[in-house]
Every structure is written in C-alpha cells, then in structure tokens.
Design a protein around this motif. Structure first.
Motif, short mmCIF file in Angstrom:
data_model
loop_
_atom_site.label_atom_id
_atom_site.label_comp_id
_atom_site.label_asym_id
_atom_site.label_seq_id
_atom_site.Cartn_x
_atom_site.Cartn_y
_atom_site.Cartn_z
N GLY A 50 0.83 -1.20 0.00
CA GLY A 50 0.00 0.00 0.00
C GLY A 50 0.87 1.25 0.00
N ARG A 51 0.28 2.34 0.44
CA ARG A 51 1.01 3.61 0.43
C ARG A 51 0.50 4.51 1.55
NH1 ARG A 51 4.62 5.31 -2.99
NH2 ARG A 51 5.10 7.52 -3.25
N GLY A 52 1.42 5.20 2.18
CA GLY A 52 1.06 6.14 3.22
C GLY A 52 2.08 7.27 3.27
N LYS A 53 1.86 8.19 4.18
CA LYS A 53 2.78 9.30 4.36
C LYS A 53 3.14 9.45 5.82
CE LYS A 53 1.57 12.20 0.36
NZ LYS A 53 1.07 13.53 -0.08
N ILE A 54 4.38 9.85 6.05
CA ILE A 54 4.84 10.15 7.40
C ILE A 54 5.18 11.63 7.45
CG2 ILE A 54 6.63 9.76 9.13
CD1 ILE A 54 6.84 6.92 8.25
N ASP A 55 4.58 12.32 8.41
CA ASP A 55 4.87 13.72 8.66
C ASP A 55 6.00 13.76 9.69
OD1 ASP A 55 4.97 16.33 9.70
OD2 ASP A 55 2.87 16.69 9.27
N LEU A 56 7.17 14.19 9.26
CA LEU A 56 8.34 14.24 10.13
C LEU A 56 8.68 15.70 10.40
CD1 LEU A 56 10.69 12.76 11.56
CD2 LEU A 56 11.94 12.86 9.39
N ASP A 57 8.31 16.16 11.58
CA ASP A 57 8.56 17.56 11.97
C ASP A 57 8.05 18.55 10.92
OD1 ASP A 57 9.61 16.97 14.43
OD2 ASP A 57 11.70 17.18 13.83
N GLY A 58 6.88 18.25 10.33
CA GLY A 58 6.27 19.16 9.38
C GLY A 58 6.57 18.89 7.92
N SER A 59 7.46 17.95 7.64
CA SER A 59 7.76 17.57 6.26
C SER A 59 7.14 16.22 5.96
CB SER A 59 9.28 17.49 6.04
OG SER A 59 9.89 18.76 6.25
N LEU A 60 6.44 16.11 4.81
CA LEU A 60 5.75 14.87 4.45
C LEU A 60 6.64 13.99 3.57
CD1 LEU A 60 2.08 15.99 3.65
CD2 LEU A 60 2.85 14.50 5.51
N TYR A 61 6.66 12.69 3.90
CA TYR A 61 7.41 11.71 3.13
C TYR A 61 6.49 10.55 2.78
CZ TYR A 61 11.43 14.25 5.01
OH TYR A 61 12.33 15.24 5.35
N ALA A 62 6.42 10.20 1.48
CA ALA A 62 5.58 9.10 1.04
C ALA A 62 6.34 7.79 1.18
CB ALA A 62 5.14 9.30 -0.41
N LEU A 63 5.65 6.76 1.70
CA LEU A 63 6.27 5.46 1.87
C LEU A 63 5.38 4.38 1.26
CD1 LEU A 63 8.37 6.69 3.85
CD2 LEU A 63 8.03 4.66 5.27
N GLY A 64 5.86 3.80 0.15
CA GLY A 64 5.25 2.62 -0.42
C GLY A 64 6.19 1.44 -0.23
N ARG A 65 5.89 0.32 -0.87
CA ARG A 65 6.74 -0.85 -0.74
C ARG A 65 8.15 -0.54 -1.24
NH1 ARG A 65 6.95 -6.23 0.01
NH2 ARG A 65 8.32 -7.46 -1.32
N GLY A 66 9.14 -0.84 -0.42
CA GLY A 66 10.52 -0.59 -0.79
C GLY A 66 11.05 0.76 -0.38
N ASP A 67 10.18 1.66 0.08
CA ASP A 67 10.61 2.98 0.53
C ASP A 67 10.96 2.94 2.01
OD1 ASP A 67 10.14 4.18 -1.97
OD2 ASP A 67 8.03 4.50 -1.48
N GLY A 68 11.89 3.79 2.41
CA GLY A 68 12.27 3.87 3.81
C GLY A 68 12.52 5.29 4.24
N LEU A 69 12.46 5.51 5.55
CA LEU A 69 12.70 6.83 6.14
C LEU A 69 13.42 6.64 7.47
CD1 LEU A 69 12.15 9.96 6.33
CD2 LEU A 69 10.03 9.36 7.53
N SER A 70 14.48 7.42 7.69
CA SER A 70 15.17 7.41 8.97
C SER A 70 14.85 8.70 9.72
CB SER A 70 16.68 7.27 8.77
OG SER A 70 17.21 8.38 8.07
N ALA A 71 14.67 8.58 11.03
CA ALA A 71 14.34 9.72 11.88
C ALA A 71 15.31 9.76 13.04
CB ALA A 71 12.90 9.61 12.39
N ALA A 72 15.73 10.96 13.40
CA ALA A 72 16.68 11.14 14.50
C ALA A 72 15.95 11.26 15.83
CB ALA A 72 17.51 12.40 14.24
N PRO A 73 16.66 11.07 16.94
CA PRO A 73 16.03 11.23 18.26
C PRO A 73 15.40 12.61 18.42
CG PRO A 73 18.18 10.22 18.48
CD PRO A 73 18.07 10.64 17.04
N GLY A 74 14.23 12.63 19.02
CA GLY A 74 13.55 13.90 19.29
C GLY A 74 12.65 14.40 18.19
N GLN A 75 12.68 13.77 17.01
CA GLN A 75 11.79 14.20 15.93
C GLN A 75 10.41 13.58 16.10
OE1 GLN A 75 14.43 13.13 12.48
NE2 GLN A 75 14.19 15.29 11.95
N ARG A 76 9.38 14.37 15.85
CA ARG A 76 8.00 13.91 16.01
C ARG A 76 7.44 13.47 14.67
NH1 ARG A 76 4.30 14.16 19.88
NH2 ARG A 76 5.72 15.37 21.20
N LEU A 77 6.69 12.35 14.70
CA LEU A 77 6.14 11.79 13.48
C LEU A 77 4.64 11.62 13.60
CD1 LEU A 77 8.94 9.94 14.29
CD2 LEU A 77 8.63 9.37 11.89
#
Length: 282
Positions: A50-77
């Motif tokens: 499927g497909r979704g989005k992660i809001d990382l400190d106000g920035s949107l990132y789309a995540l489908g199959r095979g996509d990844g996102l790294s987040a640092a300590p203290g960042q809100r999602l």
C-alpha cells in the motif's frame, strides 16, 4: 501482515551501551499509534504494501513498498494512510553511543529517505525480534544479534537514486575495511594491516573513514575491540588477561589502560557494575 505487533523496550535498562534495540513493530491499515512521541532513539520506517505518508517535523514523506525513512532522536512523526489498499509498514528503533555511526556505516543520514531492494528479509528479522518479548538473558543477547543482522542486511540492500549501491565506491572501501576489522580484531591487526587488506595507503584510508563514519580507522578499531571486551566481561567468567588477548591485546595492562580511557572505568569495575545491574533487574 499482522494488524499490529509492537515490541517496546524503553522501560528496560539497556545491556549494551554502544548500540541497543529500543523497539520495533509492524502495522497494517490505519496506523495504530497515529503520532509517535519524541523518543530518545533513532528510528527506521519501511513501507511493505500500500502507500502512506509520514509527517516528520512538518515535512511529508511518502512510503510505499521498498521505501524507507530514517528519523533522528527527538523528531516527532505522524502517520497518514493513502489510497484504498491498506498501508503496511514496519519499523525499528535503536539507541546507544555508536548508534549514529552504525546508521552512517549502513549508508544513511540521521534524516534520510531511501530505497531498499529487499524489505522482505528486513521484515523477517523484525518478526524474529517481536517473538523475543520475554526479558531474559537469552532473548537480550538474541535481540542484539538480530539488530546487527538487520543493519548488515540494510547496508547490503540500500539502493541509490541511480540504481547503484548507496554511498558509492568510497563507502565500499570502508565497508570492506570494517568487515576485516570485525573478523580479525582479535589477531592484533593494525591500521596498516587494514589499509593493506583493502589495497589503499594508510592516509587515504583515514580520509575515507573520516568522510563516511566521521571517525579514524584507529578509533573505530579500538571502539570495536572494547565493545567486544565489554560483552565478554558480562557474558563470561574469563580472566581480564584472557579477554585482553581475545580482543587483540597481548599486554593486559595496555588493555586495561585503553579500556579505562574509552569506557571511564577499569575492566574489573565495569564487570562488577554490569553484574550488579543484572542482579537488580533479575
């Protein structure tokens, strides 16, 4: 995929200061936890279906199959499902004094979007982690092993924008050097030996290590030896001299001085403190 399965270790005392698992999970459909709190840990999220989005400190990132996102300590999602197909994803969280180094060694920055060529293998490792919920020594050690296997698989499967290996040739040299350190640290190798193994001169190898890992080869070798020494101090009853030799130090006194310089206490004090903490936790 499971509708929701989460392993949280935030209330447990970490047994490994350099790198330890903080939590992991899988989710399918509308994200169950909506907004993630600002954890004191690094987090990696992977789309599975499927497909979704992660809001990382106000920035949107789309995540489908095979996509990844790294987040640092203290960042809100915050998590947002898209489309008609249920969104499936999984994640791992980790922390420790060398967590950032491990992330960079894999080819990622603190906040990064990436493509992964083999997310099924990573998902299988997360499922193995989820099965180890009971807080016992066997499970703690297995979780640590699985976390290293996870990073190894991730480094192998990252894909750059042009379809090649993320990090390029420089990262390949460093990865080969690190693998040599991991397999040969007990034999008393030096930085010159490492440089010879990867067919580079010592000065250029140091430049690559600083560029990719932000640490010198000498410091990385010392860190890895001490991390293995700390494990042996807690997991075995071997003498300090035997542990020193198993970690590449012919002289126990040189080992003890190096250990105290890096860890802040003698090997004997570290063993005593770690065992006392284990007894209190048990």
């Amino acid at each position: 995929m499971e509708t929701r399965s989460i392993l949280e270790l935030k209330r447990r005392t970490p047994h490994f200061d350099d790198l330890s698992l903080f939590g992991c999970g899988v989710a399918c459909g509308e994200p169950q936890h909506g907004t993630a709190d600002t954890d004191p840990a690094y987090r990696l999220y992977f789309g599975a279906a499927g497909r979704g989005k992660i809001d990382l400190d106000g920035s949107l990132y789309a995540l489908g199959r095979g996509d990844g996102l790294s987040a640092a300590p203290g960042q809100r999602l915050a998590f947002h499902e898209e489309g008609e197909e249920p969104w499936s994803y999984f994640w791992v969280a980790f922390r420790g004094g060398r967590a950032a180094d491990c992330l960079r060694l894999s080819g990622l920055a603190d906040t990064d979007v990436f493509r992964c060529a083999g997310s099924d293998e990573l998902l299988a490792l997360v499922r193995e982690m989820l099965a180890l919920e009971a807080p016992c020594p066997e499970n703690e050690l297995m979780l640590q092993s699985l976390l290293f296997r996870f990073f190894s698989a991730l480094a192998r499967q990252l894909v750059s924008g042009d379809g090649g290996q993320k990090g390029g040739r420089d990262n390949a040299y460093v990865q080969k050097a690190v693998e040599y350190i991991h397999s040969s640290y007990a034999t008393g190798i030096t930085v010159s030996d490492i440089a010879h193994y990867v067919s580079l001169n010592r000065s250029y190898l140091s430049t690559l290590f600083q560029k990719v890992l932000e640490v010198s080869p000498q410091d990385y070798l010392a860190f890895y030896r001490m991390s293995r020494a700390k494990e042996r101090l807690v997991q075995t009853t071997d003498t300090i001299a035997a542990i020193a030799q198993s970690c590449g130090y012919a002289d126990p006194q040189v080992f003890s001085r190096a250990f105290k310089q890096q860890v802040g206490m003698t090997p004997a004090s570290y063993r005593r403190q770690a065992l006392e903490e284990q007894n209190r936790g048990g």
